[in-house]
Design an enzyme around this catalytic site. Structure first.
Site, PDB file in Angstrom:
ATOM      1  N   TYR A  71     -22.075  47.157 -45.128  1.00  0.00           N
ATOM      2  CA  TYR A  71     -22.645  46.008 -45.773  1.00  0.00           C
ATOM      3  C   TYR A  71     -21.639  46.014 -46.380  1.00  0.00           C
ATOM      4  O   TYR A  71     -22.694  46.783 -47.802  1.00  0.00           O
ATOM      5  CB  TYR A  71     -24.201  46.476 -45.382  1.00  0.00           C
ATOM      6  CG  TYR A  71     -24.845  44.776 -45.569  1.00  0.00           C
ATOM      7  CD1 TYR A  71     -24.112  43.748 -46.538  1.00  0.00           C
ATOM      8  CD2 TYR A  71     -25.898  45.294 -45.324  1.00  0.00           C
ATOM      9  CE1 TYR A  71     -25.129  42.801 -46.461  1.00  0.00           C
ATOM     10  CE2 TYR A  71     -27.255  43.631 -44.977  1.00  0.00           C
ATOM     11  CZ  TYR A  71     -26.187  42.374 -46.222  1.00  0.00           C
ATOM     12  OH  TYR A  71     -27.238  41.706 -46.110  1.00  0.00           O
ATOM     13  N   PRO A 124     -23.893  34.264 -47.088  1.00  0.00           N
ATOM     14  CA  PRO A 124     -24.168  33.855 -48.362  1.00  0.00           C
ATOM     15  C   PRO A 124     -25.891  33.416 -48.363  1.00  0.00           C
ATOM     16  O   PRO A 124     -26.388  32.771 -49.313  1.00  0.00           O
ATOM     17  CB  PRO A 124     -23.574  32.085 -48.537  1.00  0.00           C
ATOM     18  CG  PRO A 124     -23.202  31.459 -47.233  1.00  0.00           C
ATOM     19  CD  PRO A 124     -22.731  32.979 -46.207  1.00  0.00           C
ATOM     20  N   ASN A 125     -26.551  33.601 -47.455  1.00  0.00           N
ATOM     21  CA  ASN A 125     -27.795  33.913 -47.515  1.00  0.00           C
ATOM     22  C   ASN A 125     -28.581  31.528 -47.842  1.00  0.00           C
ATOM     23  O   ASN A 125     -29.122  31.991 -48.387  1.00  0.00           O
ATOM     24  CB  ASN A 125     -28.953  34.493 -48.755  1.00  0.00           C
ATOM     25  CG  ASN A 125     -28.899  35.917 -48.201  1.00  0.00           C
ATOM     26  OD1 ASN A 125     -28.159  36.939 -48.639  1.00  0.00           O
ATOM     27  ND2 ASN A 125     -29.482  35.750 -46.990  1.00  0.00           N
ATOM     28  N   LYS A 158     -22.170  40.659 -48.300  1.00  0.00           N
ATOM     29  CA  LYS A 158     -23.096  39.237 -48.630  1.00  0.00           C
ATOM     30  C   LYS A 158     -22.824  38.379 -49.316  1.00  0.00           C
ATOM     31  O   LYS A 158     -22.122  38.469 -50.481  1.00  0.00           O
ATOM     32  CB  LYS A 158     -23.870  39.859 -49.257  1.00  0.00           C
ATOM     33  CG  LYS A 158     -24.884  39.483 -49.806  1.00  0.00           C
ATOM     34  CD  LYS A 158     -26.373  39.007 -48.611  1.00  0.00           C
ATOM     35  CE  LYS A 158     -26.863  39.792 -48.306  1.00  0.00           C
ATOM     36  NZ  LYS A 158     -27.983  39.234 -47.931  1.00  0.00           N
ATOM     37  N   THR A 198     -45.506  34.185 -44.572  1.00  0.00           N
ATOM     38  CA  THR A 198     -46.322  33.426 -44.225  1.00  0.00           C
ATOM     39  C   THR A 198     -46.724  34.404 -43.849  1.00  0.00           C
ATOM     40  O   THR A 198     -46.730  35.467 -43.809  1.00  0.00           O
ATOM     41  CB  THR A 198     -46.065  32.298 -42.785  1.00  0.00           C
ATOM     42  OG1 THR A 198     -45.685  33.684 -42.078  1.00  0.00           O
ATOM     43  CG2 THR A 198     -44.491  31.469 -42.755  1.00  0.00           C
ATOM     44  N   HIS A 246     -30.435  42.255 -38.433  1.00  0.00           N
ATOM     45  CA  HIS A 246     -30.882  42.034 -39.520  1.00  0.00           C
ATOM     46  C   HIS A 246     -31.154  43.392 -39.902  1.00  0.00           C
ATOM     47  O   HIS A 246     -31.801  44.509 -40.063  1.00  0.00           O
ATOM     48  CB  HIS A 246     -32.084  41.049 -40.036  1.00  0.00           C
ATOM     49  CG  HIS A 246     -31.995  40.827 -41.257  1.00  0.00           C
ATOM     50  ND1 HIS A 246     -33.570  41.161 -41.425  1.00  0.00           N
ATOM     51  CD2 HIS A 246     -31.679  40.599 -42.531  1.00  0.00           C
ATOM     52  CE1 HIS A 246     -33.440  41.483 -43.166  1.00  0.00           C
ATOM     53  NE2 HIS A 246     -32.053  40.265 -43.753  1.00  0.00           N
ATOM     54  N   SER A 247     -30.595  43.629 -41.261  1.00  0.00           N
ATOM     55  CA  SER A 247     -31.114  44.233 -42.198  1.00  0.00           C
ATOM     56  C   SER A 247     -31.789  44.207 -43.876  1.00  0.00           C
ATOM     57  O   SER A 247     -31.025  43.205 -44.458  1.00  0.00           O
ATOM     58  CB  SER A 247     -30.427  45.614 -42.612  1.00  0.00           C
ATOM     59  OG  SER A 247     -30.419  46.498 -43.781  1.00  0.00           O
TER      60      SER A 247
END
Lengths: 422, 422
Positions: free
Chosen positions: B151, B226-227, B197, B106, B324-325
């Site tokens: 990560y 898994p986004n 991820k 946005t 989060h990164s």
């Protein structure tokens, strides 16, 4: 490396009694003297800091315990103060005689009220150490002055006991008296809104008082706060009668579902310092849409950082934040002003009892101009301690053990009046 | 009076391209170079400050506009930065190719992402001016080190294009490869938890990878993200298969009601940086109990004060906060560490891509020890800018206009692979 921060070497706790006019509320009447606790933090860096909180014995005792845990701490570690003495909270009093007007008294509310004074004192010391106002340590001010509301009370002409300080406010027991008091308030500080403490007279009389204020001061935002004295039916009736001239109704009744229904049926914004007084009370009230404006009190929420936290919660849930007040002196008013200066979206003027307090422990009293306190740019809180005044008020505390717990009901009894008959 | 604060005289915006390994995610693969924006704030007091944020063209353009409004401001007025450029938010892209992995894009998320870098730079300057670390300006640290999670990514051995920096991590396309990568991660930084991820391989393969990690590192907290790639059914299946070894499941699916049902039926804690990415998304998610852990990103939430605000909201509603990164350099890691150090109840190690970034603009890289970054006590953020490195990475940005917008899907296309067939 950064310069090391000074460490706290001493915490001085001075309980005092301050004169208080015979202001009426739902519970009874303010006693002639009310306890406050003044906190001084000393450091090995030479700087000191001031804090203020409730002074009733339960707070004083807890402060004596918890202050030991401050010794040796860095004044840079403000966030860490919040966890001092943390443990499961238990109910001390479901409806305490006076402080019940800010909800039930729990062990955690006592703890947080004590820690708030510690936190403010540490912020004051840190600000002095760094040469910056406290608001800089809260992210910086977003306004140059903080608006306060003129706080009207039904009031006797004098205390019905022999030993009491006189005041020059006169009585206020009907609409004319309330309007007269309001005029005096506006002359005193030029307030841009007025709040009437209700729950004292029959609702029709309080409706008449609000109408008299609206007629005398057209367009001035008004508030009415009966401290939860009414049923839902009475609340609906009052909202219908004077909702149009009130910017909000404060704690008309205390059941969340009743508040939600009142808001749903009348649309009147509802403010509270009784049903949302701790973080665990936020969710039930917001989920029901029972509260639109939370009146924070940095004392019982745990300090200035906690007040900013509450502001964030209100923002996330589309609620407004403003500020509650109980009888307090200038150190607390300075602390309220510092944090209020940093909070975005402070849409309603804050409450304060300060104009009612003729006594203070400051070297220079804070002054309302156009209803506002200017945000100081001097280091720390921006106030100085009058040690003579502090000593005098502490002597009074020592001399008058029967006023060491605020009890508005007892004051009524002492006056020979039953609560229901006043 | 307090000393006056320095005022901002210049805001230098330097877009750069940094090397990024071929890490796979739901959208595609990281391109060989990804844009970041480095912000330098200069003041008339001599102190300067550093900030970092997303560098895609839409952020850079907005930063150029908004930076004009910083000039002349006092570095003591940090809270006021949040309102720069505020206006009604509109949708730019419902599912942007790469940054869509943090929810819809946005206009307000772009604005806040830009302001976050301004705010961090101003905090850095203010800290240097006062000689205190940034965490002092956030109320002080409550911990001496901030834990980060290792990560893990499915990963190709190399980028399928001619011009790309090599990396020495090797491929990871099956459970063995993931475990090999995890060993390397633990050797690199001693991480106390691992995140994979996901959303890249068929769910059964990712389940097998998680099981392989659990077998190799018994007791080490694991996460899978898994986004939002899965259906509710797949999410339920995965939770059933590996819920017992996961400390949380991150964004398994994206519909709030599905997340709520998943949590209700399996009890597995759900974390998100996709369905709660702005304050107006908090309430719908919390009301449904769709999210138990909010992964804050100080960039798109608007800065360090906004992160503290979000932490307060989470605390009030009994949720956890972690971080989060997205691909970032050391300035952002330093900023994350400063604010994370001040937040109570940070129960889960924060995410970071930092180990994947071989390049940086710092004079001295930040180092993970036992999975944590030590909270610096030096003034400001505690990091220094390597101007040569900055200039070199900016030259790359100038030379490679086709990488100025991160697009993981394009990278797949360039590799001649259709998204569904990889």
């Amino acid at each position: 490396m950064s310069r090391a921060f000074p460490r706290i070497t001493e915490v001085r706790l001075t309980p005092i009694l301050i004169a208080d006019p015979p202001l009426l509320n739902r519970s009874g009447v303010h006693q002639p003297y009310t306890p406050r606790l003044i906190v001084e933090v000393e450091t090995d860096g030479g700087v000191t800091g001031l804090g203020e909180t409730y002074g009733d014995t339960v707070y004083l005792d807890r402060a004596r315990e918890l202050s030991r845990d401050l010794i040796g701490r860095s004044i840079g570690a403000v966030n860490a103060i919040a966890s001092i003495g943390r443990s499961a909270s238990t109910l001390l009093d479901a409806e305490p005689a006076a402080s019940g007007l800010r909800g039930a008294l729990t062990t955690d509310k006592v703890r947080l009220s004590v820690l708030s004074a510690f936190e403010v004192a540490v912020f004051d010391a840190l600000g002095r150490h760094l040469g910056v106002p406290v608001h800089t340590l809260l992210g910086g001010k977003v306004r140059d002055a903080v608006d306060y509301s003129g706080y009207l009370f039904y009031k006797w002409a004098e205390h019905p006991v022999a030993v009491a300080e006189p005041d020059d406010w006169g009585p206020a027991l009907d609409p004319d008296g309330v309007v007269r008091q309001a005029r005096k308030f506006l002359a005193h500080g030029g307030f841009g809104s007025l709040k009437l403490k209700g729950g004292v007279m029959p609702p029709e009389e309080e409706i008449a008082a609000v109408r008299a204020l609206a007629a005398e001061f057209p367009g001035l935002p008004l508030r009415l706060d009966p401290n939860g004295a009414w049923s839902l039916e009475t609340s609906l009736h009052v909202a219908e009668q004077v909702g149009g001239v009130l910017e909000y109704l404060e704690d008309p009744t205390t059941a969340l579902d009743d508040l939600a229904e009142l808001h749903r049926r009348t649309g009147i914004p509802l403010a509270t310092n009784m049903v949302v007084t701790a973080m665990d009370e936020v969710r039930p009230a917001f989920d029901r849409d029972a509260v639109q404006i939370v009146l924070s009190d940095h004392h019982f929420w745990g300090g200035l950082l906690a007040t900013r936290d509450l502001a964030a919660v209100c923002r996330a849930y589309g609620r407004s934040l403003s500020m509650h007040s109980n009888t307090h002196l200038g150190i607390s008013l300075a602390a309220m002003t510092q944090v209020a200066a940093t909070v975005e979206g402070l849409d309603y003027a804050c409450d304060t009892h300060y104009p009612w307090q003729a006594e203070d422990v400051l070297t220079e009293r804070l002054v309302f101009r156009a209803g506002a306190i200017a945000v100081p740019e001097t280091p720390g809180l921006g106030v100085g301690l009058d040690r003579d005044a502090l000593a005098r008020l502490h002597e009074r505390w020592k001399a008058m053990p029967h006023y060491r717990v605020r009890d508005d009901v007892a004051a009524l009894r002492r006056a020979g009046i039953r609560s229901s008959a006043r």
